[in-house]
Scaffold this motif. Structure first.
Motif, PDB file in Angstrom:
ATOM      1  N   PRO A   1       1.066   3.824 -10.687  1.00 47.10           N
ATOM      2  CA  PRO A   1       1.093   3.525  -9.247  1.00 47.10           C
ATOM      3  C   PRO A   1       0.803   2.061  -8.932  1.00 47.10           C
ATOM      4  CG  PRO A   1      -0.005   5.613  -9.623  1.00 47.10           C
ATOM      5  CD  PRO A   1       0.199   4.988 -10.974  1.00 47.10           C
TER       6      PRO A   1
ATOM      7  N   LEU B   1       0.829  -1.208   0.000  1.00 42.54           N
ATOM      8  CA  LEU B   1       0.000   0.000   0.000  1.00 42.54           C
ATOM      9  C   LEU B   1       0.860   1.252   0.000  1.00 42.54           C
ATOM     10  CD1 LEU B   1      -2.713  -1.058   2.632  1.00 42.54           C
ATOM     11  CD2 LEU B   1      -2.954  -1.016   0.137  1.00 42.54           C
ATOM     12  N   ALA B   2       1.948   1.217   0.781  1.00 44.46           N
ATOM     13  CA  ALA B   2       2.815   2.393   0.872  1.00 44.46           C
ATOM     14  C   ALA B   2       3.467   2.708  -0.466  1.00 44.46           C
ATOM     15  CB  ALA B   2       3.888   2.157   1.942  1.00 44.46           C
TER      16      ALA B   2
ATOM     17  N   GLY C   1       2.302   2.050  -3.509  1.00 47.03           N
ATOM     18  CA  GLY C   1       1.314   2.654  -4.393  1.00 47.03           C
ATOM     19  C   GLY C   1       0.988   4.078  -3.992  1.00 47.03           C
ATOM     20  N   ALA C   2       0.827   4.302  -2.686  1.00 45.58           N
ATOM     21  CA  ALA C   2       0.514   5.653  -2.201  1.00 45.58           C
ATOM     22  C   ALA C   2       1.661   6.622  -2.499  1.00 45.58           C
ATOM     23  CB  ALA C   2       0.230   5.606  -0.703  1.00 45.58           C
ATOM     24  N   ARG C   3       2.890   6.153  -2.320  1.00 47.00           N
ATOM     25  CA  ARG C   3       4.052   7.011  -2.591  1.00 47.00           C
ATOM     26  C   ARG C   3       4.086   7.420  -4.071  1.00 47.00           C
ATOM     27  NH1 ARG C   3       7.281   4.095  -0.207  1.00 47.00           N
ATOM     28  NH2 ARG C   3       8.048   2.813  -1.933  1.00 47.00           N
TER      29      ARG C   3
ATOM     30  N   ALA D   1       3.149  -0.629  -6.859  1.00 43.53           N
ATOM     31  CA  ALA D   1       2.650  -1.458  -5.761  1.00 43.53           C
ATOM     32  C   ALA D   1       2.941  -2.930  -6.033  1.00 43.53           C
ATOM     33  CB  ALA D   1       1.150  -1.240  -5.579  1.00 43.53           C
TER      34      ALA D   1
ATOM     35  N   THR E   1       2.711   9.352 -12.456  1.00 45.25           N
ATOM     36  CA  THR E   1       1.442   9.112 -13.156  1.00 45.25           C
ATOM     37  C   THR E   1       1.562   9.260 -14.663  1.00 45.25           C
ATOM     38  OG1 THR E   1       0.832  11.429 -12.754  1.00 45.25           O
ATOM     39  CG2 THR E   1       0.020   9.784 -11.175  1.00 45.25           C
TER      40      THR E   1
ATOM     41  N   TRP F   1       1.562   7.816  -6.056  1.00 43.06           N
ATOM     42  CA  TRP F   1       0.553   8.856  -6.256  1.00 43.06           C
ATOM     43  C   TRP F   1       1.039  10.198  -5.691  1.00 43.06           C
ATOM     44  CZ3 TRP F   1      -3.188   8.805  -9.550  1.00 43.06           C
ATOM     45  CH2 TRP F   1      -3.832   7.606  -9.906  1.00 43.06           C
ATOM     46  N   ARG F   2       1.600  10.160  -4.472  1.00 43.27           N
ATOM     47  CA  ARG F   2       2.048  11.417  -3.848  1.00 43.27           C
ATOM     48  C   ARG F   2       3.143  12.092  -4.657  1.00 43.27           C
ATOM     49  NH1 ARG F   2       2.112   8.359   0.898  1.00 43.27           N
ATOM     50  NH2 ARG F   2       4.387   8.338   0.812  1.00 43.27           N
TER      51      ARG F   2
END
Length: 380
Positions: free
Chosen positions: A267, A46-47, A49-51, A271, A58, A53-54
């Motif tokens: 992303p 999860l981290a 994928g979130a990273r 992940a 993209t 996006w942040r």
């Protein structure tokens, strides 16, 4: 108005989805009809994928996927599956379903025939119809643990047959084919000059038997392998899978991927890379969770005197309800849902050979599995 393409009208609806839709709006339903892992995704996945996006990762990626992910998959295939492939042979797809679609769309012309297992995953036939081909079921022998019947395969093949689909571990049966079975299937394909599409989505979930990749027994390069992150890492909604293609298909797949999805979202790929390169204890824990559910479910069914096919892979249980189904298991499943509030998949969703059987997902909680199975009617 213009007409819809005729082959599109032949795509069969999913009886599994019908049960799912009927269950919506009902209260206190026990869902055992869909293969959706109830386990959480690992925090490091999860981290990652979130990273992505942040950090605004993209942009478009290469058609076949980010190089690091393709290289990691190739390494995994060499280490775990006995497959010596280059990263360029690995094509990251929008889940195993797009990998299956790519394999069929590149090997089947309109009107060609593809041999699909019966009982077998409903999407094999749906995808074949989607590309204008004709799915032809081949019998899996219940008297031989639902292994392929080579004689039935020989009867099913015609001069229009182009592809043989093999699925081990099997959805819905949980069968895991030994090397000699797979070798016989590859030999059959060679005799008839067929492609083989090998669905190995459940490769990580076998119980006391090894998983053997069909392509590891293929001397000719006729096996096209389909894999997914969905079940292994509980990433069903992330939609990341992969397709292993012959070396000569690089430019062909570059064009085909561009025409379908261009590339998988970045992303999700990051992940997936974290899932593959990170701690694999989460996979081992999932396997033991499903094994525990399986043992508890088998004990309950044995106590009720209900026959079932003991699986050695995947996370489903193939249960005989012919004593209650009245020869129409699809209707019985709808009535069972409405009367007993348990959603299960009718065996006929997986082919005519599934009449009298249901598929039960063991991917949920132990409580749900046992509650749902306890409501099955006992044989008289």
């Amino acid at each position: 108005m213009p007409s819809i393409a005729s082959h599109a009208l032949t795509i069969p609806a999913s009886p599994i989805r019908r049960i799912f839709d009927l269950a919506q709006g009902l209260e206190d339903v026990v869902f055992l009809n869909v293969g959706e892992p109830d386990l959480p995704v690992a925090p490091h996945v999860l981290a990652a994928g979130a990273r992505a996006w942040r950090e605004d990762v993209t942009d478009y990626t290469p058609n076949g996927g980010i190089p690091a992910l393709r290289a990691a998959i190739a390494h995994k295939l060499q280490r775990d599956n006995g497959l010596d492939v280059d990263p360029d042979q690995v094509w990251v797809t929008a889940g195993g379903m797009q990998a299956l679609h790519q394999a069929m769309s590149l090997t089947l012309d309109a009107g060609d025939e593809v041999l699909v297992p019966d009982p077998g995953y409903v999407n094999f036939s749906m995808t074949a119809r989607h590309v204008g081909a004709v799915p032809v079921p081949y019998r899996l022998d219940p008297d031989d643990g639902f292994r392929p019947d080579l004689a039935a395969l020989e009867e099913a093949v015609t001069d229009r047959t182009r592809v043989l689909v093999v699925n081990s571990p099997s959805n819905p049966l949980g069968t895991v084919y030994e090397a000699e079975v797979l070798r016989a299937l590859v030999g059959f394909a060679a005799r008839h000059d067929l492609w083989v599409i090998s669905d190995e989505v459940y490769e990580q979930f076998t119980y006391d038997v090894p998983h053997v990749s069909t392509a590891s027994l293929d001397p000719d390069g006729r096996v096209l392998s389909v894999f997914s992150f969905s079940k292994t890492y509980a990433l069903t909604g992330a939609r990341v899978g992969w397709f292993v293609a012959p070396r000569a298909w690089d430019q062909l797949l570059r064009t085909a991927q561009e025409a379908v999805v261009s590339c998988v979202n970045a992303p999700a790929q990051h992940a997936a890379l974290a899932a593959l390169e990170g701690d694999q204890q989460v996979v081992a824990d999932a396997r033991e969770h499903y094994r525990g559910n399986l043992e508890a479910a088998c004990d309950l069914l044995s106590g009720k005197g209900i026959r079932y096919q003991r699986p050695f892979g995947a996370f489903y249980l193939w249960v005989d309800v012919s004593h209650a189904g009245g020869g129409d298991v699809a209707t019985w499943c709808e009535e069972f849902l409405l009367d007993r509030r348990v959603a299960v998949a009718p065996g006929t969703a997986f082919g005519a050979g599934g009449e009298g059987w249901i598929r039960v997902s063991l991917a949920g909680t132990r409580e749900d599995v046992l509650t749902g199975l306890s409501r099955l009617p006992d044989p008289s």
